[in-house]
Design an enzyme around this catalytic site. Structure first.
Site, PDB file in Angstrom:
ATOM      1  N   HIS A   1      72.482  96.313  82.193  1.00  0.00           N
ATOM      2  CA  HIS A   1      72.338  97.749  82.446  1.00  0.00           C
ATOM      3  C   HIS A   1      71.136  97.941  83.365  1.00  0.00           C
ATOM      4  O   HIS A   1      69.997  97.911  82.915  1.00  0.00           O
ATOM      5  CB  HIS A   1      72.160  98.471  81.090  1.00  0.00           C
TER       6      HIS A   1
ATOM      7  N   HIS B   1      72.113 101.916  76.146  1.00  0.00           N
ATOM      8  CA  HIS B   1      71.166 102.552  75.214  1.00  0.00           C
ATOM      9  C   HIS B   1      71.673 102.564  73.776  1.00  0.00           C
ATOM     10  O   HIS B   1      71.525 101.590  73.067  1.00  0.00           O
ATOM     11  CB  HIS B   1      70.779 103.954  75.662  1.00  0.00           C
TER      12      HIS B   1
ATOM     13  N   ASP C   1      67.214  98.463  82.884  1.00  0.00           N
ATOM     14  CA  ASP C   1      67.453  99.860  83.254  1.00  0.00           C
ATOM     15  C   ASP C   1      66.881 100.215  84.639  1.00  0.00           C
ATOM     16  O   ASP C   1      67.637 100.371  85.584  1.00  0.00           O
ATOM     17  CB  ASP C   1      66.912 100.809  82.169  1.00  0.00           C
TER      18      ASP C   1
ATOM     19  N   TYR D   1      61.729 108.427  91.729  1.00  0.00           N
ATOM     20  CA  TYR D   1      62.460 107.641  92.718  1.00  0.00           C
ATOM     21  C   TYR D   1      61.930 107.883  94.132  1.00  0.00           C
ATOM     22  O   TYR D   1      62.308 107.177  95.057  1.00  0.00           O
ATOM     23  CB  TYR D   1      63.950 108.001  92.680  1.00  0.00           C
TER      24      TYR D   1
ATOM     25  N   HIS E   1      70.084  99.961  87.268  1.00  0.00           N
ATOM     26  CA  HIS E   1      70.541 100.819  88.364  1.00  0.00           C
ATOM     27  C   HIS E   1      70.103 100.226  89.694  1.00  0.00           C
ATOM     28  O   HIS E   1      68.949  99.851  89.858  1.00  0.00           O
ATOM     29  CB  HIS E   1      69.977 102.222  88.183  1.00  0.00           C
TER      30      HIS E   1
ATOM     31  N   LEU F   1      62.117  99.381  88.919  1.00  0.00           N
ATOM     32  CA  LEU F   1      61.195 100.027  89.857  1.00  0.00           C
ATOM     33  C   LEU F   1      60.231 100.973  89.138  1.00  0.00           C
ATOM     34  O   LEU F   1      59.066 101.073  89.497  1.00  0.00           O
ATOM     35  CB  LEU F   1      62.015 100.798  90.912  1.00  0.00           C
TER      36      LEU F   1
HETATM   37 ZN   LIG Z   1      70.260 103.514  82.701  1.00  0.00          ZN
END
Ligand SMILES: [Zn+2]
Length: 906
Positions: A263, A554, A609, A339, A265, A612
């Site tokens: 998991h 999660h 997850d 981000y 991104h 960064l």
């Molecule tokens: Zn996530």
């Protein structure tokens, strides 16, 4: 407890427990062959390919005296146990040092029976919804991720971005009430959804009603606590043995078992330092590159930085300011702002978007660098999510072009698609008028390209590297639960507010389901549904996921609902947990339920997850494991177990899982594990499987008691757990005899035996499927199904796992013998019981227990060994332990193997 884990040299030792302790928790000490060696130690040179202990156990069992090691008080019913001499407790010797934990079960009362009935119903519901791919000849021929079948090497695909023409079909499709229907050339419906939205919402309400009812909550709470205590007991009794088993496994340790970041991104897959270095590098090397249009004017990179009043020299991780901190806790919106490098959305646009003036070149370069880091680490894999927003129809083509043109493919990485639930925003800014448009934008291209790959060639190629769909966004936003009967259809959903999680999930999953059926019929790969759920917000999300999802990201909110938590346990739905991410957003690290879930036996993996925003090192996944191990004092066995889980729940291809977990990873219990590959002792795997079988039998046993034909005494004072443990095969599939009978077993067994009310086929199917869902939770389910016909060992198991309809007849065929009837007289007398046992625990044709131990060895075990030394093992066990040499030697060896294999490919 100093040497409890040690053997005691063949002498039977009565466990010195005080009597009051016995009444609390019965502990059965099972001694083995008495050599004081673990199987790994006895066979240090054993090649990969045989699950640790699998063959040894049976061998030991075959020529070891039957019951000399069994304390007499444990086997009250010697008479029935000795009816079949070949089946007398040889399992004692078969167990490699396993000290099992048994406990008396409270009898089922009226309430418990109702609770169990409700839970069985929920499991049935899930089975109706979740997509399980079926093996088909077409899939076998064209399943992309399996490269056509033969298990050769862990290489996934040659080069997925080479166009191979495929014929178009003359299907057509249209959306009916929000879900696609596919028609053949004559206009007949070829593929359609199995359930309407209203049926789903009704079932969802039912799930919520059940898991929120008082008796279910109490029951589940109790069972979960029991599971937890059992695990603690298991550790007390067996931790040393697990440790020694790991020590005995040559070459493997935590660092070189495969672990998948299940998991993560994509837009935050690099760490801050990496991004910073990349930005500085670009600023130095390509200052004159036109990178953005600001206020209608094209700007170079240097100009953008000038406008932002930044210089390369100033830049550091602090000015980049992308790390989640105390301000992001419970603030998903602020987390999202992180981000933006230096808080500037322009920099985000330039560096971590694929749809920009540079056509995503910078992000592609960054991605390649991340790929090479992963490849250098070799043992770490990742499943990166890329977004499809559903706001315009061309998104798929843009994304596919970006992936294909930049050749973004790596053996350590699988792509997943994430769909942010952002209807509200697109409706607000006028992009979308209703929810149906969003569904159209997400699914139209997918059906077009499935009908005719030529229509979107790059998308066709890209989709072959996609393994699943995710659904993301802030779960903590309040929402209204969909009503049972009058929800507007997507085309009528033109209100400004966002549909609920369940509404999104139904329409995405239903369309995906039809798409999967359609693609499978054409021999194309399929997609798992693996949404984010239970990070925050309502329990509805988890109930929805219980019905629809293969596994979820999660799931920490399961801590709030014992009912759902227990159902997730029974169904073995994977949880890709990210405690460090939770710590930044929704739940303090020390409150994270992960260690509790792990102890209770939920199917858990660790994932990063958002490296960064969250991680500090170059290896975020290892960082995640590292922190968890330190804070929760996880053992190497725990970590390797989670790593193994992560591979199983991932979408990596069939032959990768064979290479990384076991040649027969899809088998339940010990047979599906190879310590030489996973560094997980078979003890641990067996404990998990035993315990799970026990729970399943407990739930299903009440069905037996509930039958009018069941004897009164059974209903009155039945300890189903005991009967169940005696009935079944807590031995991971190779038990030839019932366990020694503790306590009440005799009377219960007799009761069952004398009346022998049959278990319904549903029960057998349920127990079997429960495991199937656990193992086939992903796109690889399809590939293993697809690749399977006759190519891999244990091919018969696929009939069990892959095809609902054919199961019963398969069982009939396999059930040809009646030889165990008499030995089973202790408790297993009904034919159905035997079928239950076989079908639940022995789905493989390979290690199946046949009528006698001798036959088992002749038919089952020997072939396994043979396979281990045959094609499969030699092809797939590069560094799987047989070398027992220097790590470097093995490394070189494996590299050589890969090179060799790719040469063979070409
Ligand atoms: Zn996530």
């Amino acid at each position: 407890m100093s040497r409890l884990g040690e053997r005691r040299g063949g002498e039977s030792v009565l466990p010195p427990y005080p009597s009051e302790f016995e009444s609390e928790m019965e502990t059965e000490v099972e001694e083995t062959d008495g050599e004081g060696l673990t199987p790994a130690a006895k066979h240090p040179g054993r090649r990969g390919g045989v699950a640790e202990g699998t063959t040894n156990e049976v061998h030991m069992g075959s020529h070891a005296p039957s019951d000399r090691n069994v304390p007499g008080w444990m086997r009250k019913d010697n008479s029935s146990a000795t009816l079949d001499a070949t089946a007398v407790p040889s399992r004692q010797e078969m167990e490699d040092d396993y000290v099992t934990v048994q406990h008396p079960e409270t009898p089922h009362n009226e309430e418990t029976m109702h609770v169990c009935r409700d839970m069985r119903r929920l499991l049935d519901m899930r089975e109706q919804y979740v997509y399980v791919s079926r093996p088909s000849s077409a899939a076998a021929a064209g399943g992309t991720s399996t490269s056509g079948g033969r298990v050769a090497t862990p290489r996934q695909q040659k080069n997925p971005f080479v166009w191979e023409p495929r014929p178009a079909s003359d299907h057509s499709f249209e959306f009916v009430r929000g879900v696609v229907h596919v028609y053949d050339r004559n206009g007949n419906v070829a593929f359609a959804p199995k359930h309407t939205a209203n049926e789903f919402f009704k079932d969802l309400h039912h799930v919520l009603r059940v898991v929120n009812s008082g008796p279910v909550k109490s029951f589940c709470h109790h069972r979960l606590l029991l599971l937890e205590q059992k695990f603690n007991m298991h550790l007390m009794l067996n931790a040393d043995k697990e440790f020694f088993a790991q020590k005995g496994a040559p070459h493997r340790d935590f660092y070189n078992v495969r672990k998948v970041d299940t998991h993560v991104h994509h837009s935050s897959c690099m760490n801050q330092k990496h991004l910073l270095r990349f930005i500085k590098h670009k600023l130095r090397k390509e200052p004159d590159e036109v990178v953005a249009k600001i206020d209608g004017k094209e700007r170079t990179l240097a100009e953008v930085f000038e406008l932002l009043n930044l210089t390369g020299y100033d830049l550091n991780v602090d000015t980049l300011d992308m790390h989640a901190d105390k301000h992001t806790f419970h603030r998903f919106d602020k987390f999202n702002l992180k981000y933006n490098p230096c808080g500037q959305s322009q920099l985000r646009e330039i560096f971590i978007k694929q749809d920009n003036l540079l056509e995503g070149r910078y992000l592609a370069e960054l991605t390649q660098e991340v790929f090479s880091d992963l490849m250098a680490s070799k043992y770490q894999m990742a499943e990166y999510r890329i977004s499809i927003y559903g706001r315009k129809a061309t998104e798929w083509d843009t994304l596919a072009a970006w992936v294909c043109n930049n050749a973004l493919h790596c053996d350590n990485v699988q792509w997943m698609i994430q769909i942010p639930r952002l209807y509200e925003i697109y409706h607000g800014n006028g992009t979308l008028q209703n929810f149906q448009q969003m569904i159209d934008n997400i699914f139209n291209s997918l059906f077009e390209v499935t009908i005719d790959p030529q229509s979107h060639p790059q998308l066709h190629m890209f989709l072959q590297t996609v393994v699943g769909f995710d659904m993301v966004d802030d779960e903590s936003r309040p929402e209204r639960r969909p009503s049972k009967s009058h929800m507007p259809q997507p085309c009528d959903w033109n209100v400004p507010h966002n549909p609920a999680f369940a509404y999104y999930a139904y329409y995405i999953e239903a369309n995906l389901h039809v798409l999967n059926d359609f693609r499978q019929s054409k021999g194309l790969n399929t997609f798992a549904f693996r949404p984010h759920a239970g990070e925050a917000g309502d329990l509805d999300h988890l109930a929805t996921s219980f019905l629809l999802a293969h596994n979820i990201a999660h799931g920490i909110n399961l801590r709030k609902s014992p009912g759902l938590q227990y159902m997730f346990y029974l169904a073995q739905i994977g949880l890709c947990m990210s405690p460090l991410s939770n710590n930044s957003l929704f739940l303090d690290y020390h409150k994270n339920p992960l260690p509790t879930f792990l102890a209770r036996g939920l199917f858990i993996s660790l994932s990063s997850d958002d490296p960064l925003q969250i991680h500090l090192t170059k290896e975020p996944l290892v960082e995640e494991y590292s922190v968890a191990a330190q804070v929760w004092k996880l053992t190497s066995c725990d970590m390797c177990e989670m790593a193994r889980n992560s591979v199983l729940m991932s979408g990596f291809p069939h032959q990768c899982k064979q290479h990384w977990v076991s040649d027969q990873y899809w088998l339940p219990g010990v047979a599906g594990n190879d310590i030489h590959k996973t560094n997980v002792p078979s003890l641990r795997v067996r404990y998990r499987y035993d315990t799970w079988c026990n729970e399943m039998r407990y739930i299903y046993h009440s069905e037996l008691a509930r039958m009018p034909s069941a004897p009164v005494e059974l209903r009155a004072a039945q300890p189903p757990g005991f009967a169940a443990s005696a009935l079944g095969t807590p031995n991971g599939g190779r038990e030839t005899v019932p366990r020694p009978a503790p306590l009440l077993e005799v009377s219960v067994g007799t009761a069952v035996a004398s009346k022998s009310p049959p278990l319904s086929p549903q029960v057998t199917r349920r127990i079997r499927n429960g495991h199937r869902h656990m193992m086939m939770t992903d796109g690889v389910g399809s590939s293993s199904g697809g690749s399977t016909d006759g190519e891999i060992p244990g091919a018969r198991s696929r009939a069990h796992y892959g095809d609902d309809s054919g199961d019963e007849s398969d069982d009939e065929e396999e059930d040809g013998s009646e030889g165990r009837r008499s030995s089973a007289g202790l408790v297993v007398s009904a034919n159905e019981m035997e079928r239950l046992e076989r079908s639940s625990s022995l789905p493989s044709g390979v290690t199946e227990v046949s009528t006698t131990v001798a036959e088992t060895i002749a038919e089952g075990v020997a072939p396994v060994g043979a396979e281990a030394n045959g094609d499969v093992a030699s092809a797939a066990s590069d560094d799987a332990g047989g070398k027992a040499g220097e790590e470097d030697a093995a490394e070189n060896d494996s590299t050589g193997e890969v090179a060799h294999a790719s040469a063979a490919d070409s």
